[in-house]
Scaffold this motif. Structure first.
Motif, mmCIF file in Angstrom:
data_model
loop_
_atom_site.group_PDB
_atom_site.id
_atom_site.type_symbol
_atom_site.label_atom_id
_atom_site.label_comp_id
_atom_site.label_asym_id
_atom_site.label_seq_id
_atom_site.Cartn_x
_atom_site.Cartn_y
_atom_site.Cartn_z
ATOM 1 N N GLY A 94 0.822 -1.214 0.000
ATOM 2 C CA GLY A 94 0.000 0.000 0.000
ATOM 3 C C GLY A 94 0.846 1.249 0.000
ATOM 4 N N ALA A 95 1.899 1.244 0.829
ATOM 5 C CA ALA A 95 2.795 2.400 0.893
ATOM 6 C C ALA A 95 3.492 2.578 -0.458
ATOM 7 C CB ALA A 95 3.807 2.208 2.015
ATOM 8 N N ALA A 96 3.892 1.454 -1.064
ATOM 9 C CA ALA A 96 4.551 1.527 -2.375
ATOM 10 C C ALA A 96 3.584 2.061 -3.430
ATOM 11 C CB ALA A 96 5.069 0.141 -2.770
ATOM 12 N N ALA A 97 2.320 1.673 -3.316
ATOM 13 C CA ALA A 97 1.322 2.115 -4.308
ATOM 14 C C ALA A 97 1.100 3.621 -4.247
ATOM 15 C CB ALA A 97 0.008 1.363 -4.103
ATOM 16 N N VAL A 98 1.072 4.196 -3.031
ATOM 17 C CA VAL A 98 0.879 5.651 -2.969
ATOM 18 C C VAL A 98 2.128 6.379 -3.491
ATOM 19 C CG1 VAL A 98 -0.897 5.704 -1.162
ATOM 20 C CG2 VAL A 98 1.500 5.822 -0.493
ATOM 21 N N GLU A 99 3.283 5.822 -3.202
ATOM 22 C CA GLU A 99 4.498 6.463 -3.712
ATOM 23 C C GLU A 99 4.544 6.439 -5.240
ATOM 24 O OE1 GLU A 99 7.884 4.781 -1.578
ATOM 25 O OE2 GLU A 99 6.829 5.370 0.257
#
Lengths: 413, 413
Positions: A94-99
């Motif tokens: 999820g964190a990678a997706a927002v980045e």
């Protein structure tokens, strides 16, 4: 799932006036839905300030975390919103997706990543395929300005049965300035803005700290005063952007909370926020009745609010409203369970203008026919006087119907 | 309203063993229902001690007020319970009705009014026609001992679809002693014993203060650990009577909490109370699934309990269960909204034995088929590990179905 529009929806949808300094485009990225738009990109002019209020959930979504970390900067260049997937409880993915999402937008627009705000709404726990934004970002950039406010509101819908828009115009320094807002939300609606998103824009130039103060001050009386099912989402987000475009027409910047013009801005913002909040309740999953719960005579406003929410969240009160049953005994029950100061023998209750209970018992003039007539209305006012003090509160909810159960019993599958 | 028996009901109803020192009779006083019993009179032998736990509602019913004022005396001669009318929110008329009820029983039995305990369940806000008890009191007195435990449980039912009884026998001082309990409750069930009544008897001689301590200690893990709809009633009452009749068979009185025999008594009482509590959930209005929610790894037991209740009370979790949908994202949402310490990225969730989420995201080995198979069961265990500390809690609830809405949408009319 029912696909028919809520009977409580506004009878017509009017296009909103333009707000200089922001442009919308929408696209179909195929995140989850087929045959509809599911991505909204808003591009804001340089100097746009931003304020935000977010869910208090301990399990907030990745885009909420992203926004929270950047809202203090007060600067915004773009807003990317998708529907169909909440990117919540998706861990490191999820964190990678927002980045990745912010990177895609920042590169396309040539703006700092930290000025890209993100919101996602939809299913929890499924990884968000953010790479799909790559396929539509150029089209979104090229199409900027082509999507209307109504089209923007449509792109962020999930179980909503109608798009939610609201607008207020006021006079400031001899110029007409505007506040426009869009919102989505239909279930998982509770205080602290359960699954709801709202994006509000104004062309008034307002410094970020002032913008934040004004927004924060209006949340309790609007988005935090509604409840559909007492459930709080991981994704609730309200962002208020001030493009400042009206400065070019001679509107002086508002740089301090002591600026006297803030009073009219605040009032107009409150109008838009309360209107959008009401529309969310009117689109409450399975809703057939709009209910206003007012509590007065409490020991404090906070106490009144807790009692009002206990009434508005009670499944027994809400099913009685659905059944058009003037079952004021369940209101007594809800007052009693709130745990706030209350004296049974001073309590009075009204359905509409019909007083059904007074001094701790059924009103001597109680008329079942009159009370039942009130319950047949589409909008029902429910008022409680505790007879203790000066505390008051008003909250809004809807009834609890079989349709709510049907919608939520097979939403995911 | 559905009149069919809950599919979660026990498959058979066994008669309970006698408890020496208490006799039941039931009658049809026509309080509200036609063609069924609606009054229960229990007559207890001299020396019977009593303990009680009552609703925390600020709008408690007149009979709750009556019992609360007398429970401290610790002595009981009779118990009168009616169904069909809760005598709640009935003002001075309600207080007069309990006084008249106690007077009628005391005169007929020749006992002090203060030793008559009263409970009422049914509609709120309607005056209770206590004078109707006059017409049946002599018949009830003459018939004492004719009603079984099952018949007693039937007389106190309202929306219940089956009578609730439970029994445990233990060995004490070489004698078999017994704890029997009956209960009613189906909706408005929440912590603090929303609309539920339970009357428990034992023949063990126990001093009143000890009886109260034992009862109070078992409530949190039984009647206060269940929720059907988060609504708390004005009438919740649990009374525990010790007739002391086993003293004549050589069982020594338990006069202190330090008596080592209290351990087995407490365990047997816990069995009966948890069994009755489960039966109430199994009769939850419209229930099709029995759900056990266990939380572990919380910072404290209290924190675990709040999170467990947030899950068990969430309409979105409960509708997902009704829809046999393994929607663990809603469990995440409920954990998040509880407001208790939680770290999204340490959270693990199981449906039955299937781990669906771990380390803050979907389990890498997640199998939709396996999770869906669990959801098709009639009894569903839902487990959450917060990964923070040693706090644990278990609570029980049922699913939220269209039938719940149907039952409560036209209960009164």
């Amino acid at each position: 799932m029912s696909s028919s529009v809520s009977p409580l929806a506004p009878k017509s949808f009017e296009e909103l006036p333009q707000i200089e300094g922001v442009n919308f485009a929408t696209a179909s990225a195929g995140i989850k839905y087929k045959g509809r738009t599911d991505v909204l990109l808003a591009i804001m002019q340089e100097g746009t300030t931003v304020a935000g209020v977010f869910t208090k959930s301990k399990c907030s979504s990745a885009p909420v975390d992203w926004c929270k970390q950047r809202i203090g900067n007060g600067k915004a260049s773009a807003l990317l919103v998708n529907s169909g997937n909440a990117n919540a409880f998706t861990g490191k993915k999820g964190a990678a997706a927002v980045e990745l999402s912010a990177d895609i937008v920042a590169k396309a627009l040539g703006c700092p990543e930290d000025e890209v705000f993100l919101a996602s709404t939809g299913v929890i726990g499924e990884p968000l395929p953010a790479e799909k934004f790559s396929g539509v970002i150029d089209a979104l950039k090229d199409a900027q300005g082509t999507a209307s406010w109504l089209e923007a509101a449509k792109a962020i819908m999930t179980t909503d049965t109608f798009p939610k828009v609201s607008s207020a115009s006021i006079d400031l320094d001899g110029q007409t300035v505007t506040i426009n807002g869009i919102a989505k939300g239909a279930g998982m609606i509770a205080p602290d803005m359960a699954t709801m998103l709202s994006f509000i824009y104004t062309d008034v130039p307002v410094a970020a700290p002032v913008l934040q103060a004004v927004l924060s001050g209006q949340v309790d009386g609007s988005f935090n005063a509604i409840t559909v099912d007492s459930d709080t989402s991981t994704s609730d987000t309200v962002l208020l952007f001030a493009t400042g475009a009206a400065a070019s027409r001679g509107v002086e910047p508002i740089n301090a909370e002591t600026d006297p013009r803030i009073v009219v801005v605040r009032a107009a913002l409150a109008d838009v926020m309360v209107d959008l909040a009401h529309q969310i309740v009117r689109d409450g999953e399975g809703a057939r009745k709009f209910v206003e719960v007012s509590v007065e005579g409490a020991e404090s406003d906070g106490s009144a609010r807790k009692i009002a929410m206990a009434i508005a969240n009670s499944p027994l009160v809400k099913t009685a409203v659905a059944g058009e049953d003037a079952n004021w005994g369940r209101v007594v029950m809800a007052v009693g369970k709130a745990g706030e100061p209350a004296d049974r023998d001073r309590l009075a209750i009204w359905f509409g203008d019909v007083r059904v209970a007074v001094d701790g018992e059924r009103d001597p003039d109680y008329s079942e026919a009159a009370a039942s007539a009130v319950m047949k209305e589409e909008e029902i006012r429910l008022r409680v006087d505790l007879g203790l003090g000066l505390g008051t509160a008003t909250v809004w909810t809807c009834d609890l119907t079989k349709e709510y159960v049907a919608i939520n019993g097979d939403y995911r599958s």
